[in-house]
Scaffold this active site. Structure first.
Site, PDB file in Angstrom:
ATOM      1  N   HIS A  18       0.848  -1.214   0.000  1.00 40.50           N
ATOM      2  CA  HIS A  18       0.000   0.000   0.000  1.00 40.50           C
ATOM      3  C   HIS A  18       0.877   1.255   0.000  1.00 40.50           C
ATOM      4  CE1 HIS A  18      -2.987  -2.673   2.357  1.00 40.50           C
ATOM      5  NE2 HIS A  18      -3.585  -2.411   1.209  1.00 40.50           N
ATOM      6  N   LYS A  42     -15.369  -8.243   4.172  1.00 40.89           N
ATOM      7  CA  LYS A  42     -14.219  -8.504   5.049  1.00 40.89           C
ATOM      8  C   LYS A  42     -14.577  -8.280   6.518  1.00 40.89           C
ATOM      9  CE  LYS A  42     -10.589  -7.449   1.686  1.00 40.89           C
ATOM     10  NZ  LYS A  42      -9.584  -6.465   1.257  1.00 40.89           N
ATOM     11  N   ARG A  91      -1.700  -5.746  -8.405  1.00 41.55           N
ATOM     12  CA  ARG A  91      -0.556  -6.625  -8.170  1.00 41.55           C
ATOM     13  C   ARG A  91      -0.382  -7.609  -9.309  1.00 41.55           C
ATOM     14  NH1 ARG A  91      -2.832  -8.177  -2.377  1.00 41.55           N
ATOM     15  NH2 ARG A  91      -4.615  -8.204  -3.771  1.00 41.55           N
ATOM     16  N   SER A 129      -2.739  -7.670   2.930  1.00 46.64           N
ATOM     17  CA  SER A 129      -2.941  -7.569   4.379  1.00 46.64           C
ATOM     18  C   SER A 129      -3.292  -8.942   4.947  1.00 46.64           C
ATOM     19  CB  SER A 129      -4.071  -6.589   4.701  1.00 46.64           C
ATOM     20  OG  SER A 129      -3.771  -5.315   4.212  1.00 46.64           O
TER      21      SER A 129
END
Ligand code: PNS
Length: 159
Positions: A18, A42, A91, A129
């Site tokens: 990030h 999440k 990514r 994360s």
């Protein structure tokens, strides 16, 4: 014209991946608002306040970065700070479908707001994360993955 971008995410917690996008984004845009938003799929480990605190600590040296949170739609937040760009990191190919869905939805909601993608640095292309939390949970070494402040916070969460 001042270019203002919003860099949204769950940031649970912020990683070097990030931070790479935020740092590079801050060189492209006049102002970058890093905003902690709710992702309904999440279940976060850190509270919103904890996540904000960590982001503030690790971006303290980037003067044109502001840290914030918002309850609601990202496009509404973007409008509230006069941002016309959403900044996201990409990514790998595996991110593409998810990002395309978010981008398309945001475009339906407000087609004046453009989404701008930056490829994450190669060294962080595997980083998320979730993977950091998994490694931290079992006492693995996360020094290369997150800033020291975040490492400390994760260690105390899993103590
Ligand atoms: O870091 P994440 O979890 O991939 O970020 C996803 C996030 C928080 C940017 C996305 O879920 C979001 O924008 N949530 C706010 C609600 C919203 O605007 N939803 C419509 C677009 S999906």
């Amino acid at each position: 014209m001042t270019s203002i971008a919003v860099c949204p995410g769950s940031f649970d917690p912020i990683t070097y991946g990030h931070l790479d996008i935020i740092t590079r984004g801050a060189k492209v845009f006049n102002e970058v608002y890093v905003v902690v938003l709710n992702n309904s799929s999440k279940n976060p480990l850190f509270s919103v306040d904890e996540r904000i605190e960590l982001i503030k600590k690790v971006t303290v040296d980037i003067p044109n970065v502001k840290v914030d949170t918002f309850q609601g739609l990202l496009v509404d937040y973007a409008k509230s700070v006069q941002a016309n760009t959403i900044l996201r990191g990409l990514r790998a190919v595996s991110d593409f479908e998810y990002e395309m869905q978010i981008t398309s939805m945001n475009r339906v909601l407000d087609d004046d707001i453009e989404t701008f993608f930056m490829m994450t640095n190669n060294q962080y292309s595997f980083l998320s994360s979730s993977i950091v939390k998994e490694v931290a949970k079992y006492n693995g070494n996360i020094t290369e993955l997150v800033p020291p402040e975040v490492e400390k916070a994760l260690t105390s969460k899993f103590k």
